[in-house]
Write an enzyme that holds these catalytic residues in place. Structure first.
Site, PDB file in Angstrom:
ATOM      1  N   TYR A   1       0.898  -1.193  -0.256  1.00  0.00           N
ATOM      2  CA  TYR A   1       0.061   0.004  -0.002  1.00  0.00           C
ATOM      3  C   TYR A   1       0.719   1.253   0.154  1.00  0.00           C
ATOM      4  CZ  TYR A   1      -4.284   2.517   1.434  1.00  0.00           C
ATOM      5  OH  TYR A   1      -5.286   3.586   1.477  1.00  0.00           O
ATOM      6  N   CYS A   2       0.724   2.094  -1.003  1.00  0.00           N
ATOM      7  CA  CYS A   2       1.536   3.640  -0.930  1.00  0.00           C
ATOM      8  C   CYS A   2       2.958   3.175  -1.143  1.00  0.00           C
ATOM      9  CB  CYS A   2       1.112   4.209   0.080  1.00  0.00           C
ATOM     10  SG  CYS A   2       1.525   5.882  -0.357  1.00  0.00           S
ATOM     11  N   VAL A   3       3.808   3.893  -0.250  1.00  0.00           N
ATOM     12  CA  VAL A   3       4.881   3.695  -0.320  1.00  0.00           C
ATOM     13  C   VAL A   3       5.468   2.325   0.289  1.00  0.00           C
ATOM     14  CG1 VAL A   3       5.253   4.453   2.254  1.00  0.00           C
ATOM     15  CG2 VAL A   3       7.289   4.737   0.488  1.00  0.00           C
TER      16      VAL A   3
ATOM     17  N   GLY B   1       4.053  -0.144  -1.154  1.00  0.00           N
ATOM     18  CA  GLY B   1       3.937  -1.068  -2.276  1.00  0.00           C
ATOM     19  C   GLY B   1       5.204  -0.572  -3.153  1.00  0.00           C
TER      20      GLY B   1
END
Length: 594
Positions: free
Chosen positions: A330-332, A334
């Protein structure tokens, strides 16, 4: 003005005035106490110097040619004359259209007096004329490079938001009415909360966005049953307790961002993506990152990869016996997962991850969102000066940056509600999570800013982790790449462009709403839709135009993609008899507040 004039109680007003002075003294004491202890993060250079320099470049453009500024001033004067003419007609009972285009809906100006009272209506329209004038100064400054123009737009938006007449008692009908009716008691209450929030922020304002006393992690947040089955000095690994007799064979590892805490995916039973996945037969493991302090100063991305997803994958294999796992980033989280996949692709175990899912994740930062405003050599240097002092970036700094992306909603609405109306904001789990900020380790955050936002090394094939140069083209496993249509942090176009860098099949899906709501869209009460549109080819705009819209949440679509062809096995208890659980979920690391 149609503002009521209540009878004044001089004795009461005197008491309220005394309270305001007393709370002001507490406010000053909180500030000085933090200053004396050396706690104030703003002792290092802050954004004000960069704002002055950036807006100075705009002023320089206009002052180079006197004709330009004369023309701009003439247009502003004409707009104000038109407004004055409009107000004169309204005062005399003649209907007149607004002198300036205004938003169809703006919560700052919801009170009827903004439209019905000529005085407040004049202030409202004059404000939008001024804001439009300021925005045009930036837009029409042709000599500015794109980055400087983007920064100037950002800073001008902050100034315009701060100067709104809705932010001041004498120019806001609701605030003026409330202050008169309560004879200043609202201001006294607000001053008390302001002093408390500055004290809580150690000399800086820690803006309260919700009633924090209503929530407790592990009690009414992050309540999905499970156990911490592994811990090192960077992560706790949580395995959740199954609720089905059988589960799909391949376990799932979730790598959340370390910028925020993992329980955004487990806010409460109704909204919990984690609980829903468990209830649908998935063996779920989640990383809970430590809230770093000065001891983690030198932990860079290689360290985060090794002690984070790689360590977790080893533990998952030991616990479940499965040599491959699904992974979500998720987000960073990811972005780190994508880098880890490129690293694994060069190892002797390239099949350690079976599929990867990314939630609002960027791997190519060419079209990154509004956070690019904060990224250039000078601004990163200032952040690194701050981190050099503490060994980490204080969580409040990142929280403030995110709030500034939506100043009217996330800053000024609370400034008015809390400190001028004197109201405590209502409880809201999402905003509690948003305020539960985390620090960022110095080496890790510097690497992220420079390699992702500034130099885009992962997309260029130039990023190096653990002695290996990373190539996303070598990542050939199936990927489910979820973007969000209104995401201002990881724009849907940026996610789409990054999807083309992977070497295997990519299922690109665009959810409705933004960075959080687009992901946390539960099956029980879905608020938004999602779009699917086939291969990631051509331009994003063409893909979006042809994409098929489906009502409801994307969760079942993802689950069908994840579990296709996977067989069922008996459900697994946390630890699997191979690792002794250390404590109950949500663990200890998540409870540490910045």
């Amino acid at each position: 003005m149609a503002i009521p004039q209540p009878p004044f109680d001089l004795e009461k007003i005197a008491g309220v005035s005394t309270d305001i002075l007393a709370e002001s003294s507490k406010l000053g004491a909180a500030y000085l106490r933090a200053l004396e202890k050396g706690e104030r993060a703003s002792l290092v250079p802050d954004e004000s110097a960069d704002a002055a320099k950036t807006l100075g470049a705009v002023a320089e453009y206009w002052l180079k040619d006197p004709a330009r500024i004369v023309e701009a001033q003439k247009n502003l004067s004409l707009d104000m004359i038109n407004l004055w003419s409009t107000m004169v007609r309204k005062v005399h009972g003649t209907d007149a259209p607004p002198a300036v285009e205004m938003p169809a809906r703006d919560n700052r100006f919801a009170d009827p007096e903004w439209n019905e009272n000529p005085y407040f209506n004049f202030l409202k329209q004059a404000y939008f004329i001024g804001a439009q004038f300021a925005n045009n100064l930036v837009e029409k400054a042709e000599d500015l490079d794109p980055h400087t123009k983007k920064k100037a737009q950002f800073y001008m938006r902050q100034i315009a938001s701060a100067l709104s007449p809705s932010n001041f008692v004498m120019t806001n009908p609701e605030l003026l009415r409330t202050t008169l009716e309560q004879q200043g008691e609202n201001i006294a209450r607000g001053m008390r909360m302001l002093a408390e929030d500055v004290d809580a922020g150690k000399g800086e304002l820690k803006l309260r966005q919700t009633d924090g006393s209503a929530f407790e992690v592990g009690k009414n947040l992050a309540t999905t049953p499970g156990k911490v089955v592994f811990r090192n000095d960077l992560i706790e690994l949580i395995q959740y307790t199954p609720t089905t007799q059988t589960v799909y064979r391949t376990p799932l590892l979730i790598v959340p961002p370390w910028i925020n805490k993992f329980y955004i995916l487990d806010l409460n039973p109704e909204k919990s993506f984690i609980r829903w996945a468990v209830e649908n037969g998935v063996t779920v493991f989640v990383l809970s990152w430590v809230n770093p302090n000065e001891k983690h100063r030198l932990y860079d991305w290689t360290t985060y990869m090794q002690k984070g997803p790689l360590a977790a994958l080893e533990e998952i294999e030991a616990i479940t016996g499965e040599k491959s796992a699904h992974a979500i980033g998720y987000c960073v989280g990811g972005t780190l997962l994508a880098a880890t996949l490129a690293w694994i692709a060069q190892s002797d175990r390239p099949d350690r991850v079976k599929t990867a899912t990314f939630f609002t994740t960027q791997v190519d930062f060419t079209h990154a969102g509004e956070l690019l405003t904060f990224v250039d050599e000078e601004q990163i240097g200032a952040v690194e000066q701050l981190m050099a002092r503490f060994g980490y970036l204080p969580g409040a700094k990142m929280a403030s940056a995110f709030n500034m992306l939506r100043p009217n909603d996330l800053i000024w609405s609370y400034m008015v509600n809390n400190y001028l109306k004197g109201k405590n904001p209502p409880p809201f789990d999402l905003l509690y999570w948003n305020s539960d900020s985390t620090n960022m380790a110095e080496a890790n955050h510097s690497f992220y800013l420079r390699n992702c936002y500034l130099h885009n090394t992962l997309a260029k094939g130039e990023m190096r982790l653990g002695g290996r140069r990373l190539d996303l083209g070598r990542v050939t496993i199936p990927i489910y790449n979820l973007a969000a249509k209104e995401d201002h942090i990881a724009p849907a176009k940026s996610v789409f462009v990054g999807s083309k860098l992977f070497g295997g099949p990519v299922t690109y899906v665009m959810a409705g709403s933004g960075h959080i709501a687009g992901v946390v869209n539960p099956v029980s009460k879905p608020k938004y839709q999602y779009w699917t549109g086939g291969p990631v080819e051509g331009e994003f705009e063409n893909w979006a135009q042809k994409a098929e819209e489906t009502a409801g949440t994307w969760w079942p679509h993802w689950h069908a993609w994840l579990t296709r062809g996977d067989e069922k096995v008996p459900a697994r208890v946390p630890g699997g008899g191979k690792r002794k659980p250390l404590c109950d979920a949500p663990g200890e690391y998540v409870r540490v507040r910045a």
